[in-house]
Motif scaffolding. Structure first.
Motif, short mmCIF file in Angstrom:
data_model
loop_
_atom_site.label_atom_id
_atom_site.label_comp_id
_atom_site.label_asym_id
_atom_site.label_seq_id
_atom_site.Cartn_x
_atom_site.Cartn_y
_atom_site.Cartn_z
N ASN A 216 -9.02 -7.78 3.61
CA ASN A 216 -8.61 -7.88 2.21
C ASN A 216 -9.86 -7.78 1.34
O ASN A 216 -10.99 -7.66 1.86
CB ASN A 216 -7.79 -9.15 1.95
CG ASN A 216 -8.57 -10.43 2.22
OD1 ASN A 216 -9.81 -10.46 2.12
ND2 ASN A 216 -7.87 -11.50 2.54
N GLU A 217 -9.67 -7.82 0.04
CA GLU A 217 -10.81 -7.64 -0.87
C GLU A 217 -11.92 -8.65 -0.64
O GLU A 217 -13.10 -8.30 -0.57
CB GLU A 217 -10.34 -7.73 -2.32
CG GLU A 217 -9.80 -6.44 -2.89
CD GLU A 217 -9.60 -6.53 -4.39
OE1 GLU A 217 -10.50 -6.09 -5.14
OE2 GLU A 217 -8.55 -7.04 -4.81
N THR A 247 -6.49 -4.38 1.88
CA THR A 247 -5.38 -4.84 1.04
C THR A 247 -5.92 -5.51 -0.21
O THR A 247 -6.96 -6.17 -0.19
CB THR A 247 -4.47 -5.82 1.81
OG1 THR A 247 -5.26 -6.91 2.31
CG2 THR A 247 -3.80 -5.12 2.98
N ARG A 248 -5.17 -5.34 -1.33
CA ARG A 248 -5.63 -5.84 -2.62
C ARG A 248 -4.52 -6.61 -3.35
O ARG A 248 -4.38 -6.53 -4.56
CB ARG A 248 -6.13 -4.69 -3.49
CG ARG A 248 -7.15 -3.78 -2.81
CD ARG A 248 -7.72 -2.77 -3.77
NE ARG A 248 -8.60 -3.41 -4.75
CZ ARG A 248 -9.02 -2.81 -5.86
NH1 ARG A 248 -8.64 -1.56 -6.14
NH2 ARG A 248 -9.82 -3.45 -6.71
N SER A 249 -3.72 -7.36 -2.58
CA SER A 249 -2.62 -8.17 -3.15
C SER A 249 -1.70 -7.29 -3.98
O SER A 249 -1.25 -6.24 -3.50
CB SER A 249 -3.18 -9.33 -3.96
OG SER A 249 -3.97 -10.17 -3.13
N CYS A 253 -3.17 -1.27 -1.73
CA CYS A 253 -4.21 -1.16 -0.69
C CYS A 253 -4.96 0.14 -0.86
O CYS A 253 -4.56 1.04 -1.61
CB CYS A 253 -3.58 -1.22 0.71
SG CYS A 253 -2.74 0.30 1.19
N GLY A 279 -1.26 -10.42 5.18
CA GLY A 279 -2.15 -9.43 5.78
C GLY A 279 -1.75 -9.07 7.20
O GLY A 279 -1.86 -7.91 7.62
#
Length: 340
Positions: A216-217, A247-249, A253, A279
């Protein structure tokens, strides 16, 4: 294991205990919101006593991903260590019931089956406190060479880097997979995990031990020690031969390699109930597409759909048939169910 797998996951076999909490509850318990902290058995008991009403569900990052893959019609197997206790039997029952092959022998003695105490705040954020217990007994002898060699993708979680024996099992499995021309994937698991093992994770990437990285970020920022997303993404794309899935919430993504960077949207949800496993299930959806040679955009759509299902309820295992959801949403007009 005698089957061939689309994906074979190796990870911590954990039973999750989940409770609602307010931000003040976290402060009172001395917890950092959104973090994953390793705790001993005494601290686990202390935190459990501080929890309100709980929900108990089998979990574990890679195990959750394998359950998601099975729900999407893929052939999935899991390797992880439990003890021959009530929690261990519950974990084994749940993952097999989800359609995942699980044959790792349970430990007859030693520490209890691992558990994770998860505090979920009203914004859906989860703060995890993990007692690894029997997970730490995972050893290279638990790796079935034939099963690894027959898996299209070997998927391993960064949390395995904490117990030394599990790290050795990770490296043994990766060597077998690469020797058989398969793909090796790792999920970085947690930004605090990346902080502990940044150099070693970068070596896995640069020494071509792994082919695919899920992050994720915050994990990507921690890996490259920058607060700027574009700078971190450029560093990821500069890694030779690597496929990065970030992934960026709610921003969706990015799927990136040296040649391109594809942005894909998230799926909308009516309400975020619990982000536990988001995730993990995104990775399940992406790998379900990847192992069918679908375009990265379509694989990302599958990941977003699976993640949206998970965050709409408490717990990190699917409560709906993800394959049917994908068909209903038009993400997959048709998908073959794996028969391997």
């Amino acid at each position: 294991m005698t089957l061939s797998f689309d994906v074979l996951g190796i990870g911590n076999a954990i039973v999750d205990t989940i409770a609602r909490a307010e931000d003040d509850d976290l402060l009172q318990a001395g917890l950092r919101k959104g973090s994953m902290t390793l705790v001993d058995e005494a601290r686990a008991a202390e935190l459990y006593a501080a929890m309100g009403p709980t929900t108990v569900i089998s979990g574990g990052s890679a195990a959750n991903t394998m359950a998601g893959l099975a729900s999407l019609g893929r052939a999935a197997g899991f390797v992880g260590k439990v003890k021959a206790d009530d929690a261990g039997r519950e974990f084994a029952h749940d993952i097999r019931k989800a359609g995942v092959a699980f044959d790792t022998p349970a430990a007859a003695d030693g520490a209890a089956t691992a558990r994770c105490l998860i505090f979920v705040t009203p914004d859906g954020q989860r703060t995890m406190n993990t007692f690894l217990g029997a997970c730490q007994a995972l050893a290279p002898t638990d790796i079935d060479e034939g099963a690894v060699a027959r898996a299209k993708v070997l998927y391993m979680e960064g949390y395995l880097w904490d117990p030394p024996g599990a790290k050795e099992a990770f490296l043994k499995a990766a060597k077998i997979s690469r020797a058989n021309g398969r793909k090796v994937a790792i999920t970085l698991s947690d930004s605090f995990c990346v902080d502990r093992y940044r150099g070693e994770f970068l070596s896995l990437i640069r020494d071509r031990v792994v082919d695919i990285v899920f992050a994720n970020e915050s994990e990507l920022h921690a890996l490259y020690q920058t607060g700027d997303f574009e700078t971190a993404l450029a560093a990821l794309r500069a890694e030779d031969g690597l496929l990065g899935v970030v992934t960026r919430s709610e921003k969706g993504c990015v799927v990136a390699n040296g040649a391109s960077a594809l942005a894909a949207p998230a799926c909308s949800v009516d309400a975020v109930v619990d982000t536990t496993g988001a995730g993990d299930l995104f990775a399940a959806g992406f790998l379900a597409g990847y192992t069918q040679d679908l375009p990265h955009e379509r694989s990302a759509m599958l990941g977003a759909l699976a993640a949206a299902e998970i965050i709409s309820h408490v717990g990190a295992r699917p409560q709906k048939d993800l394959l049917q959801l994908a068909r209903d949403a038009g993400v997959l007009e048709y998908v073959r169910v794996s028969s391997t």
